[in-house]
Design an enzyme around this catalytic site. Structure first.
Site, short mmCIF file in Angstrom:
data_model
loop_
_atom_site.label_atom_id
_atom_site.label_comp_id
_atom_site.label_asym_id
_atom_site.label_seq_id
_atom_site.Cartn_x
_atom_site.Cartn_y
_atom_site.Cartn_z
N ASP A 247 0.86 -1.18 0.00
CA ASP A 247 0.00 0.00 0.00
C ASP A 247 0.91 1.25 0.00
OD1 ASP A 247 -2.19 1.62 -0.12
OD2 ASP A 247 -3.25 0.70 1.55
C1 BGC Z 1 -5.17 3.11 0.07
C2 BGC Z 1 -5.33 2.05 -0.99
C3 BGC Z 1 -5.15 2.66 -2.36
C4 BGC Z 1 -3.80 3.36 -2.43
C5 BGC Z 1 -3.47 3.95 -3.78
C6 BGC Z 1 -3.93 3.96 -0.14
O1 BGC Z 1 -3.91 5.06 0.69
O2 BGC Z 1 -5.14 2.48 1.33
O3 BGC Z 1 -6.59 1.45 -0.86
O4 BGC Z 1 -5.26 1.68 -3.35
O5 BGC Z 1 -3.79 4.38 -1.47
O6 BGC Z 1 -4.24 5.06 -4.06
#
Ligand code: BGC
Length: 707
Positions: A247
């Site tokens: 993530d």
């Molecule tokens: C979120 C994810 C997301 C990623 C990319 C993160 O802050 O937890 O769900 O896919 O950002 O945008």
């Protein structure tokens, strides 16, 4: 490949677009040319994507194409309802279809991978990310997982319309402490395996190309560094051989978690756990060379990760056709049909929580209708959280939807108050509007940004002065006997028992997406009978949370005649609206439950039939749920476990039969050693319209050894 080129393939960084050309945060197109960035997120639009792709393919030494990824969570430019709302459809074909349409639309913008589906089971509506997921039940989550992965990826990942799916956030992110986003999780291995893993197992079985570990820690071990869950369970037990993408900045955050001293150690922890792509932490590029020197990782591990990333790019067809996504513009007819689908799906995601004296559907062409509340004409809010494309202003508001559906009706509009402000001065105007109207449509709820990531709430009532507005409007309407229909917008079940008691009808609209107003008008006008069923219980009080149907009986189940039993002094144990609740314009009676065989062994299938009669005066769809309860087992089992659902549409007076077939292996559970067992003994089969036990038909059968 040089080490720098390899680490480039393991790096994903954000890109934006400036007037002067594409820019990459903290980096430059020079890095693409040098082959030290292999994957980008947040850049879309065929021209922009192709411009950078050309640099990678034509100007870098190895010519490896870039992978473009984006959060295509509930649609791309055409927005479908938020995932929690879509779960309310209980319709795998519709789940798959909206995903494949979103994939096609995003692929036409050059995207090859979506950070979806989000599969975190949530029993805590304080957690804003409940909006992104499938709701409270693992079996439901597994059905959503399969449908979404199939929808996004299609039959052929290399197709120009297909996206690689990323099942996220692995795993057990939902039970964050006190519902606060990113907080620590500390739950039993049984709970992880019974509740939180099944949707991911289903996603893997459906062929999900990638998995994203959660930001959180599980009993002190951050998922980004969780060897046991990533290696032993995900890759080992579940057999996942795709890409694990971290993530956003999660690898660097291992330092904040307090398990890594510096970036090289954080990078080593993540790589050792099996994380292939570092999103936004720059930990692999900056850290792994040092980790190698320190002997924390081996070159072969880097090679394995690179191999997985390149395999994914190959499966996506990027080597053969780096520009195929975005090569063809979608035809206007395709876009129009998709918009129509968004309207249908949105209408079906609406959950009619209450409908006293059948105030809905509205009478044909009321003379005058007042649409009151801060969400009546709030176009941008209809997008919900996770709309990544710029606001194109094409969302249909409730006001616009009702005006177009009821051309002969005078539709008044007063916002009354803001979504979240202190000003009550507009309430008087709202009360004046009540005096003129035959019916009131009160549009209340959260702003889109009050759910989703980093959007936990401790109070789940209406924000700002909305309760004061609603009470004033309801009081004024009651004096005149004018019916009030409340429409609630939210990314979660709200806690509004006072509203549910007083409004004549309450419709949970969640965030319906681009076609919000049309979909709501379709249901209010009766063009469409509502059929959504809530995928999460609606509590009576925040103090009940978590309140979900799959609770265990405990040794002192609630008994109002016995003080020393498991209950509250001030509220009932039951939620206000149980999982599966949702009314339609039909009136259904279930009867004649037939369950066979009466003695079932593990190799057989359980066949369940129930008759459904529509006693109402309108055609409508009824969803029937199948639960089981293992009465006596070596491990105390939940009072209800979901094992199936099916829908039937019936005309007034029509009778039909719903058939459900469940492999007996689904009746296994994790025994004392956490391995699946099929234990002989009695099991209750319960069928009905929701997880409210009072309305379930039940029969007991016996599980027997196969012999
Ligand atoms: C979120 C994810 C997301 C990623 C990319 C993160 O802050 O937890 O769900 O896919 O950002 O945008």
């Amino acid at each position: 490949m040089t080490l720098a080129e390899k680490l480039g393939q393991l790096t994903m960084t954000a890109a934006g677009y400036a007037v002067t050309g594409p820019v990459i945060a903290g980096d430059s197109t020079a890095a693409i040319r040098a082959g030290t960035i292999g994957n980008l997120l947040n850049l879309f639009g065929a021209d922009r994507v192709h411009e950078l792709q050309r640099i990678a393919v034509e100007e870098s030494r190895l010519g490896i194409p870039l992978l473009f990824a984006l959060d295509v969570i509930h649609g791309h430019r055409t927005l479908f309802p938020i995932p929690l709302a879509e779960a309310a459809l209980f319709d795998p074909a519709a789940w798959a279809l909206s995903a494949s349409e979103a994939a096609a639309e995003a692929a036409a913008d050059g995207i090859a991978m979506t950070f979806a589906p989000m599969l975190d089971v949530s029993r805590d509506p304080r957690w804003g990310r409940s909006a992104e997921g499938p709701g409270e039940d693992p079996w439901l989550g597994a059905q959503v997982a399969q449908a979404k992965v199939r929808g996004f990826q299609g039959p052929e990942l290399a197709a120009a319309q297909a996206l690689a799916a990323v099942a996220k956030h692995y795993c057990a992110y939902g039970p964050v402490t006190a519902g606060r986003d990113y907080a620590s999780v500390d739950i039993s291995e049984r709970s992880v395996r019974e509740v939180h893993l099944p949707p991911f197992a289903a996603a893997v079985r459906a062929g999900a190309a990638a998995v994203m570990p959660a930001f959180t820690d599980l009993a002190g071990i951050p998922l980004t560094a969780h060897r046991e869950l990533l290696q032993d369970v995900l890759r080992g037990e579940l057999g996942f051989d795709g890409v694990i993408v971290s993530d956003y900045n999660a690898i660097a955050e291992l330092i904040r978690h307090g398990v890594a001293a510096d970036l090289p150690q954080a990078a080593a922890l993540a790589l050792n756990a099996g994380v292939d792509i570092d999103m936004m932490a720059n930990a692999y590029r900056a850290g792994l060379p040092v980790s190698l020197e320190r002997g924390l990782v081996q070159p072969a591990q880097i090679d394995r990760a690179v191999h997985r990333v390149l395999t994914l790019k190959q499966r996506l067809g990027l080597f053969d056709h780096p520009y195929q996504r975005g090569a063809v513009r979608e035809a206007p007819a395709t876009l129009a049909a998709r918009r129509q689908l968004a309207r249908t799906v949105a209408a079906q995601s609406l959950v009619l929580l209450r409908n006293e004296r059948s105030v809905l559907p509205l009478a044909d062409s009321p003379r005058c209708l007042a649409v009151i509340g801060p969400l009546a004409d709030a176009a941008a809010e209809m997008r919900g959280p996770w709309a990544m494309t710029p606001d194109d202003g094409t969302q249909v508001t409730v006001l616009a939807g009702l005006r177009s559906a009821l051309p002969a009706t005078e539709v008044l509009h007063v916002a009354g108050v803001e979504i979240d402000g202190a000003d009550r001065s507009g309430i008087a105007a709202a009360v004046r509007a009540v005096a003129q109207a035959e019916i009131i449509v009160l549009c209340l709820g959260e702003a889109a940004g009050m759910s989703g990531e980093a959007a936990s709430r401790a109070h789940l009532d209406l924000p700002g002065q909305q309760r004061a507005l609603a009470q004033a409007v309801i009081d004024a309407a009651r004096e005149r006997r004018t019916p009030v229909v409340a429409i609630l917008f939210s990314g979660r079940p709200l806690v509004v028992p006072w509203l549910a008691e007083q409004a004549d009808a309450v419709l949970a609209a969640w965030f319906p997406g681009s076609e919000a107003g049309h979909a709501i008008a379709d249901v209010l006008s009766g063009r469409v009978s509502p059929c959504g069923r809530t995928p999460m219980a609606w509590p009576r009080a925040v103090g009940q949370i978590p309140v979900y149907f799959a609770q265990r009986p405990g040794g002192r189940p609630a008994d109002s005649n016995n003080h020393f039993t498991s209950r509250y002094l001030d509220v009932p144990n039951e939620p206000l609206f149980a999982f599966g609740h949702g009314l339609s314009y039909g009136r259904f009676r279930l009867s004649n439950l037939q369950v066979s065989p009466r003695q079932l062994n593990e190799r057989e299938r359980l066949e369940v039939r129930v008759d459904v009669l529509n006693e109402g005066s309108r055609t409508a769809r009824e969803t029937v749920f199948l639960f089981t309860h293992d009465v006596l087992a070596s491990v105390s089992r939940p009072l209800l476990e979901l094992k199936g659902f099916a829908a039937i549409e019936l005309q007034p007076g029509e009778r039909g039969t719903v058939t459900l077939s469940v492999p007996a292996t689904e009746l296994r559970f994790l025994g004392l050693d956490l391995r699946p067992v099929f234990e002989a003994g009695e099991i209750e089969i319960l069928v009905g319209p929701s997880a409210d036990r009072r309305h379930l038909l039940a029969q007991t059968i016996e599980l027997i050894d196969a012999g």
